[in-house]
Design a protein around this motif. Structure first.
Motif, PDB file in Angstrom:
ATOM      1  N   ALA A 447       0.808  -1.223   0.000  1.00  0.00           N
ATOM      2  CA  ALA A 447       0.000   0.000   0.000  1.00  0.00           C
ATOM      3  C   ALA A 447       0.839   1.271   0.000  1.00  0.00           C
ATOM      4  N   GLY A 448       2.150   1.120   0.167  1.00  0.00           N
ATOM      5  CA  GLY A 448       3.021   2.295   0.197  1.00  0.00           C
ATOM      6  C   GLY A 448       3.018   3.034   1.516  1.00  0.00           C
ATOM      7  N   TRP A 449       2.481   2.418   2.574  1.00  0.00           N
ATOM      8  CA  TRP A 449       2.444   3.090   3.879  1.00  0.00           C
ATOM      9  C   TRP A 449       3.830   3.184   4.509  1.00  0.00           C
ATOM     10  N   ASP A 450       4.790   2.406   3.987  1.00  0.00           N
ATOM     11  CA  ASP A 450       6.157   2.498   4.501  1.00  0.00           C
ATOM     12  C   ASP A 450       6.777   3.868   4.216  1.00  0.00           C
ATOM     13  N   GLU A 451       6.079   4.670   3.416  1.00  0.00           N
ATOM     14  CA  GLU A 451       6.544   6.035   3.115  1.00  0.00           C
ATOM     15  C   GLU A 451       6.732   6.860   4.377  1.00  0.00           C
ATOM     16  N   VAL A 452       5.959   6.553   5.427  1.00  0.00           N
ATOM     17  CA  VAL A 452       5.998   7.390   6.624  1.00  0.00           C
ATOM     18  C   VAL A 452       6.760   6.749   7.778  1.00  0.00           C
ATOM     19  N   VAL A 453       7.408   5.595   7.543  1.00  0.00           N
ATOM     20  CA  VAL A 453       8.091   4.929   8.655  1.00  0.00           C
ATOM     21  C   VAL A 453       9.591   5.162   8.595  1.00  0.00           C
ATOM     22  N   ASP A 454      10.218   4.995   9.742  1.00  0.00           N
ATOM     23  CA  ASP A 454      11.678   5.115   9.830  1.00  0.00           C
ATOM     24  C   ASP A 454      12.368   3.776   9.601  1.00  0.00           C
ATOM     25  N   GLU A 455      11.707   2.718  10.025  1.00  0.00           N
ATOM     26  CA  GLU A 455      12.263   1.382   9.855  1.00  0.00           C
ATOM     27  C   GLU A 455      11.139   0.406   9.512  1.00  0.00           C
ATOM     28  N   ILE A 456      11.497  -0.621   8.753  1.00  0.00           N
ATOM     29  CA  ILE A 456      10.550  -1.687   8.413  1.00  0.00           C
ATOM     30  C   ILE A 456      10.973  -2.951   9.155  1.00  0.00           C
ATOM     31  N   TRP A 457      10.074  -3.467   9.981  1.00  0.00           N
ATOM     32  CA  TRP A 457      10.318  -4.715  10.693  1.00  0.00           C
ATOM     33  C   TRP A 457       9.412  -5.776  10.082  1.00  0.00           C
ATOM     34  N   VAL A 458       9.991  -6.886   9.690  1.00  0.00           N
ATOM     35  CA  VAL A 458       9.250  -7.940   8.995  1.00  0.00           C
ATOM     36  C   VAL A 458       9.223  -9.212   9.842  1.00  0.00           C
ATOM     37  N   CYS A 459       8.037  -9.771   9.979  1.00  0.00           N
ATOM     38  CA  CYS A 459       7.864 -11.028  10.689  1.00  0.00           C
ATOM     39  C   CYS A 459       7.679 -12.140   9.665  1.00  0.00           C
ATOM     40  N   ILE A 460       8.461 -13.215   9.784  1.00  0.00           N
ATOM     41  CA  ILE A 460       8.388 -14.308   8.815  1.00  0.00           C
ATOM     42  C   ILE A 460       8.206 -15.650   9.520  1.00  0.00           C
ATOM     43  N   ILE A 461       7.521 -16.561   8.833  1.00  0.00           N
ATOM     44  CA  ILE A 461       7.485 -17.972   9.203  1.00  0.00           C
ATOM     45  C   ILE A 461       7.484 -18.772   7.904  1.00  0.00           C
ATOM     46  N   PRO A 462       7.900 -20.029   7.914  1.00  0.00           N
ATOM     47  CA  PRO A 462       7.861 -20.839   6.691  1.00  0.00           C
ATOM     48  C   PRO A 462       6.423 -21.044   6.222  1.00  0.00           C
ATOM     49  N   GLU A 463       6.268 -21.248   4.937  1.00  0.00           N
ATOM     50  CA  GLU A 463       4.926 -21.435   4.378  1.00  0.00           C
ATOM     51  C   GLU A 463       4.198 -22.607   5.029  1.00  0.00           C
ATOM     52  N   VAL A 464       4.935 -23.700   5.290  1.00  0.00           N
ATOM     53  CA  VAL A 464       4.285 -24.872   5.884  1.00  0.00           C
ATOM     54  C   VAL A 464       3.722 -24.553   7.261  1.00  0.00           C
ATOM     55  N   GLU A 465       4.405 -23.684   8.011  1.00  0.00           N
ATOM     56  CA  GLU A 465       3.909 -23.287   9.336  1.00  0.00           C
ATOM     57  C   GLU A 465       2.703 -22.367   9.197  1.00  0.00           C
ATOM     58  N   ALA A 466       2.746 -21.479   8.205  1.00  0.00           N
ATOM     59  CA  ALA A 466       1.599 -20.585   7.978  1.00  0.00           C
ATOM     60  C   ALA A 466       0.356 -21.399   7.602  1.00  0.00           C
ATOM     61  N   ILE A 467       0.532 -22.410   6.763  1.00  0.00           N
ATOM     62  CA  ILE A 467      -0.599 -23.265   6.370  1.00  0.00           C
ATOM     63  C   ILE A 467      -1.170 -23.980   7.591  1.00  0.00           C
ATOM     64  N   LYS A 468      -0.302 -24.474   8.437  1.00  0.00           N
ATOM     65  CA  LYS A 468      -0.759 -25.167   9.661  1.00  0.00           C
ATOM     66  C   LYS A 468      -1.541 -24.212  10.555  1.00  0.00           C
ATOM     67  N   ARG A 469      -1.030 -23.007  10.743  1.00  0.00           N
ATOM     68  CA  ARG A 469      -1.711 -22.033  11.610  1.00  0.00           C
ATOM     69  C   ARG A 469      -3.064 -21.636  11.036  1.00  0.00           C
ATOM     70  N   LEU A 470      -3.126 -21.464   9.724  1.00  0.00           N
ATOM     71  CA  LEU A 470      -4.402 -21.094   9.099  1.00  0.00           C
ATOM     72  C   LEU A 470      -5.426 -22.217   9.238  1.00  0.00           C
ATOM     73  N   GLY A 471      -4.939 -23.460   9.232  1.00  0.00           N
ATOM     74  CA  GLY A 471      -5.843 -24.579   9.456  1.00  0.00           C
ATOM     75  C   GLY A 471      -6.339 -24.622  10.890  1.00  0.00           C
ATOM     76  N   ASP A 472      -5.411 -24.458  11.837  1.00  0.00           N
ATOM     77  CA  ASP A 472      -5.772 -24.517  13.258  1.00  0.00           C
ATOM     78  C   ASP A 472      -6.606 -23.311  13.676  1.00  0.00           C
TER      79      ASP A 472
END
Length: 530
Positions: A447-472
């Motif tokens: 969305a381009g909202w990073d235009e107003v931030v000083d730093e970008i912090w990204v949270c990651i997990i493997p796809e297989v873990e994301a699929i499991k969480r979405l199921g649970d």
């Protein structure tokens, strides 16, 4: 403190006993790269010959011991042993030829006892120093000669020479394990080295693969390292698209350097070569477990994975520091669906940050009476309203979900409206005097909202873990979860713009340690910026 230096040692057995102490001392003078040169006989002996020098087995043992040491002073240095062929080490002129390095040398380090023995003009010419002022002398009396020499003399591992040597690996964030593999390969090779660098296809099962350096950078770093330590070698640095790579087809390869744990892959290479009517390659195996840990239950392999773990919560690229707001420091926290953004936001809130959820802001812009509400009705019609006069998000979603043009039209209305609210919120936080605010937003980058931030912090997990969480969590099937994930940008795309990377893949306590590390580093940066 100098960034880069060279430790100059005579290649005598009686010099080696104090090697570790000398290297540790160098960490007080050199911060980044330390070249170690054992090859300058002619700097000390006019005829270039001397008795009692290290044999090949002993020289290899020196490198192995240094690279497998767990001494903190040595771990922080990028140590590079300068290697020469037998032909050049026997030549007085060759050992004093000018060496070029990928890093400009700031200081030369050598013992005080060398002062009256060294040919200063020859030394300065070899390393590119202007004069003796670029040299720093280490007091011989401070360093004991005990210990290492006897260990070297006991080594009986055969270290032959081969015309062409091959080695393969990921070579991410080159560490001492990589340096040992590459230095060994260069040491064994007389003419040519072939290096296979794992391509993306071979990395899919790597832990924190999003933090692995790009292939072109890894290949560049390998090339630079080899040119530094043994510039006369012919280099063939190739992307590795399958585990065997060129070793299964290149008839000129004589030796393959492997780690103990990958020795089986070397044996597979020889099976493939036999099927192709090629001669077997000799396997030279290296144990990459640190010397000091071999007897303990915590034996640790020299590992890129450990380096990637350590980079969680640590600044991986400089912040851009937005100039539009000088009082409050703005963090943009983003990540894929089910990545744990909200849990990290709550942890940051407990540490003192003000939190704004872009999802909640997004709900507010759909409310009746807002400018965005009116624009949406104008474009999509009153058929998307429910009985209460509110926008039915499910009806609207069914219209835009499979129509990219309509989705773009909706985003063009909603995203700027959310940005306005974000800016107003930052102004309010700034007036209150709060130091840090966090915008939690799944679509921060899109969305381009990073235009107003000083730093970008990204949270990651493997796809297989994301699929499991979405199921649970959401009761989604595997196919439904995969479809949701396919509609997002990838973790790799997010990490390519991240200043900080975090992961909620493991136990909550480990997430907390990452967040605390990131928070502590943030406040150090804030203090410096003000």
């Amino acid at each position: 403190m100098a960034q880069t230096g060279v430790l100059i040692l005579r290649p005598y057995r009686n010099e080696i006993g104090r090697l570790f102490q000398s290297l540790k001392a160098c960490s007080h003078y050199v911060q980044r790269v330390l070249y170690v040169d054992f090859n300058c006989i002619s700097l000390f002996e006019p005829d270039g010959t001397v008795g009692g020098t290290l044999c090949r087995q002993e020289m290899y043992s020196v490198m192995e011991m240094v690279y497998k040491s767990k001494a903190k002073e040595l771990e922080k240095l990028d140590i590079r042993f300068l290697l020469e062929s037998r032909r050049s080490t026997s030549s007085a002129s060759a050992t004093c030829e000018r060496r070029t390095f990928s890093h400009n040398l700031d200081v030369g380090l050598l013992y005080t006892s060398y002062q009256n023995q060294i040919n200063v003009e020859m030394l300065c010419n070899r390393y590119g120093f202007r004069n003796i002022d670029s040299l720093q002398f280490l007091d011989d009396n401070m360093y004991s000669n005990a210990g290492l020499t006897d260990e070297l003399l006991e080594q009986d591992k055969e270290v032959k020479e081969y015309d062409t040597v091959a080695v393969k690996g990921t070579f991410d964030r080159i560490h001492n394990g990589h340096r040992l593999l590459l230095s060994t390969s260069c040491f064994l090779a007389m003419s040519k080295i072939v290096v296979g660098v794992s391509n993306d296809f071979l990395l899919v099962n790597k832990t924190l693969l999003e933090l692995i350096e790009p292939l072109d950078l890894r290949m560049k770093n390998v090339t630079e390292f080899i040119e530094d330590i043994k510039p006369g070698l012919v280099k063939d640095i190739v992307p590795l698209c399958d585990p065997a790579g060129p070793t299964k087809t290149d008839a000129t390869i004589d030796c393959l350097v492997v780690s103990d744990e990958s020795r089986n892959s070397g044996q597979v290479v020889n099976i493939l070569r036999k099927d192709a009517n090629l001669p077997e390659v000799e396997l030279f195996s290296i144990d990459l477990v640190s010397n000091e840990d071999v007897q303990s239950s915590n034996a640790s392999k020299l590992s890129s994975t450990a380096r990637r773990y350590n980079d969680l919560g640590v600044l991986i690229r400089p912040p851009k520091r937005n100039s539009s707001h000088s009082v409050v420091y703005v963090i943009g926290l983003t990540g894929g669906i089910a990545s744990g953004k909200s849990s990290i936001a709550k942890r940051l809130e407990k540490l003192g940050a003000q939190i704004l959820s872009a999802d909640l802001v997004g709900h507010s812009v759909y409310e009746p009476g807002t400018e965005a509400f009116n624009e949406i009705i104008d474009d999509f019609g009153v058929g998307i309203l429910n009985k209460d006069g509110f926008i039915d998000r499910k009806k609207l979603g069914s219209i835009v979900f499979d129509d990219s043009l309509k989705l773009q039209k909706l985003n063009a209305i909603v995203w700027p409206a959310i940005m306005k609210i974000i800016k107003l919120w930052i102004e309010e936080i700034s007036k209150k005097g709060d130091q840090v605010c966090v915008i939690e937003a799944a679509l921060l980058l899109e969305a381009g909202w990073d235009e107003v931030v000083d730093e970008i912090w990204v949270c990651i997990i493997p796809e297989v873990e994301a699929i499991k969480r979405l199921g649970d969590r959401n009761g989604l099937s595997i196919d439904e979860a995969k479809k949701r994930l396919s509609n997002q940008i990838t973790n790799k795309d997010r990490v390519s713009q991240a200043n900080i990377v975090l992961s909620t893949q493991w136990a909550p306590e480990y997430t907390q340690k990452q967040v605390e590390k990131a928070w502590e580093g943030l406040h150090k940066r804030i203090k410096v910026s003000r």
